[in-house]
Design a protein around this motif. Sequence first.
Motif, short mmCIF file in Angstrom:
data_model
loop_
_atom_site.label_atom_id
_atom_site.label_comp_id
_atom_site.label_asym_id
_atom_site.label_seq_id
_atom_site.Cartn_x
_atom_site.Cartn_y
_atom_site.Cartn_z
N UNK A 5 46.27 39.69 43.11
CA UNK A 5 45.22 39.39 43.35
C UNK A 5 44.99 37.77 42.07
N UNK A 6 44.05 37.16 42.77
CA UNK A 6 44.25 35.99 42.28
C UNK A 6 43.19 36.12 42.08
N UNK A 7 42.37 34.51 40.55
CA UNK A 7 40.82 35.09 39.85
C UNK A 7 40.17 34.59 40.89
N UNK A 8 40.43 33.20 42.29
CA UNK A 8 39.57 33.05 42.63
C UNK A 8 38.68 33.67 43.98
N UNK A 9 40.07 34.91 44.05
CA UNK A 9 39.58 36.01 45.05
C UNK A 9 38.19 36.58 44.33
N UNK A 10 38.64 36.97 43.11
CA UNK A 10 37.56 37.76 42.72
C UNK A 10 35.72 36.72 41.94
N UNK A 11 36.28 35.40 41.52
CA UNK A 11 35.46 34.68 41.42
C UNK A 11 34.44 34.78 42.94
N UNK A 12 34.91 34.72 44.67
CA UNK A 12 34.08 34.98 45.45
C UNK A 12 33.21 36.22 45.91
N UNK A 13 34.25 36.97 45.04
CA UNK A 13 32.92 38.74 45.19
C UNK A 13 32.10 38.52 44.79
N UNK A 14 32.25 38.03 43.34
CA UNK A 14 31.22 37.67 42.07
C UNK A 14 30.62 36.62 43.11
N UNK A 15 30.67 35.27 43.62
CA UNK A 15 29.52 35.04 43.91
C UNK A 15 28.77 35.44 45.21
#
Length: 723
Positions: A1-11
Amino acid sequence: MSSEDIAEEIRTSFPGTEEVIIQYLSGYLVDDAGEEEDVLQVSRTLLESLAGDRSDVLEKLMTRLGDLLEDQLKARLKSRAGPKLLKLDKVMDMSRSGLSSTIALGEGVDLESINKGKASRVDVKKLEKQEAKLKAKIEKRSRRDLYEGSKLLDAHRKQQTYEEIFMKINPLEAANASKNKSKDIHLPSIDVSFASNRILSGATLTLAHGRRYGLIGRNGVGKSTLLRHIAMREVPIPAHITILFVEQEIVGDDTIAIDSVLKADVWRDHLLKEEALLNAKLAELEAEGDDKRFEDAREEAATRLADVHARLSEMDAESGPARAAALLAGLGFDEAAQKRPTRSFSGGWRMRLALARALFVKPSLLLLDEPSNHIDLNALAWLEDYLQTWPGTLLVVSHDRAFLDAVATDIVHQHSGRLDYYKGNFTQFYSTKSERDRNLRREYETQLEYRKHLQAFIDRWRYNANRAAQAQSKIKILEKLPDLEPPETEETEKFKFPEAEKISPPLLQLNEGTFGYTPDKIILKNINFDVQLDSRIAIVGANGAGKSTLIKLLTAELNPISGHVTRNGRLRVGYFAQHHVDTLIPTMTPVQFLASRFPGKSEQEYRQHLGNFQITGMTGLQLIGTLSGGQKSRVAFAVLSLLNPHILLLDEPTNHLDIEGLDALMQALDTWNGGVIIISHDERFITTVAKELWVCGDGSVQKFHGDVQAYKSLIVSNIKAKA
């Protein structure tokens, strides 16, 4: 799981969230969380402030994050548990005799020879790899300390309400304690640090009550840090002096604007609530009989109520709503806006609300950090006029010379770890300092010449028998002279835009342009506007009058509903947006950002180009998120110049620039051969750069026949006439 995937969920869950918070949270969850932390709970604490009343969205996001991070969280949990205990096949002999024989070998024993012939069980390559990973993680954490995200997390962990902070900094007892006490501040030796950086060392802080101080200094010298230390009483400000610091915009909620201002005076709000409770209590007690205990309770409540009434009278509580309405009107809030909930306002308008709240409270010491950055020229003219009669002490950080000339009675120059004081406004400071610097330079050169003369005499006659005594005397004179240090020299900055190539007119024209987001709400009507290579135009007017809309029509970001825009096919336009930092990627360095926008050059070429806007040395290799506002502005100008524009459209370009940067920008625009249109509230910037002043208002854009000072005087007169 990448940090960008997490970032997209928050956005997706919370659109509009600042990118710095998103990047920090995603990096924290995936890479940086310590094994001892409940990472989801820590993240929930920060996300709750974004969610507001959207708890259902927050719960869905937390569930989703838990699913995405399930494997990583299990691995961390396993790692936290440590190695498992194993059952031994044989009992180990731990008797004293066994231990003592081992200890006896300790003196001078060659452990290497004992293990000779035995293979080491340590994988050296794995060990080196782990050490390298550990070192990289430590470096990453140290860099993150500079990054705004870590400061945001700290702030949310320690988060307190405005009311809690106000009462902590200004306890209600301070009002009584202040009677007949001096409100002057004199601290002969203060030290101020930020992280490992020493901002002030043994500096003297002197603020006389009733004076208005302008705090100036270069970007990054620590002016805002000093204000925060004063605001939180981290320097020993006397407890009876009330303090209020306007730094951040207020948090939006359902409270209407005028009530938000009224509630800002926590003392008044607290006493009014107590008054209501006491009146209710007295009403209940009146219904009781003549029993002694009821008589005593009534007397106690009546005495306290009289005290509350006296306190409310002292602070002129009854006039609160009228004063709040007048402050909001001066800062641009019409009657309808004053009744709107605070959450309906943009960041800039919330900053105005924060300013109105502070002015309403009237603390003994008011601290303002770049107040002119968030208001238009109309509101700025009103604010200058209002602050000239400010009854308490004012300490304001500003790079706007005209604002400081209008408001300041004294200037505090922060530099070299100290504070220097000058009487008068900025113009008087500049004149006094320039004269003092010239005198210091002359004195230094005179002293230098004298020492050279002594040394020349000594060198010539030192070994001459007839003059040896005189030479010896000169040596003694020279030895007794104090060390000579050259006076500090002010660094000057230079910006450089590439020369614009000649193209044939017309360059950019708006003909009979009309625009509105809906047909029944027209913002601009029948506008004619022409821009050439020699144009130097300033557009002024109240926020919401259509200034930025006009710029967007010229850049083709918006299309008129009638009329048309004519653009030369070869025309290149450089647009500096008011919120330029939103276009910069905080996790990139300036060099990386330029390379992403304009690929094909070497790192040295990008660094050399950034140097044209004073981003020099290692600054070009720092994360953009760690740069100051002024440095980010310089990066944005570097990006604009790589477009090789014919016309520059600059929307509030002076925000965040220090005085040296502002001087550099004005000089660069003065010598540049392209067209310039500016939207600005900085009087000196407009006067220096612009040849024409156009006023935007009531759906039109008209040329103003007069200078900025005449326009500001007209605004103040109109506001006073309506009051």
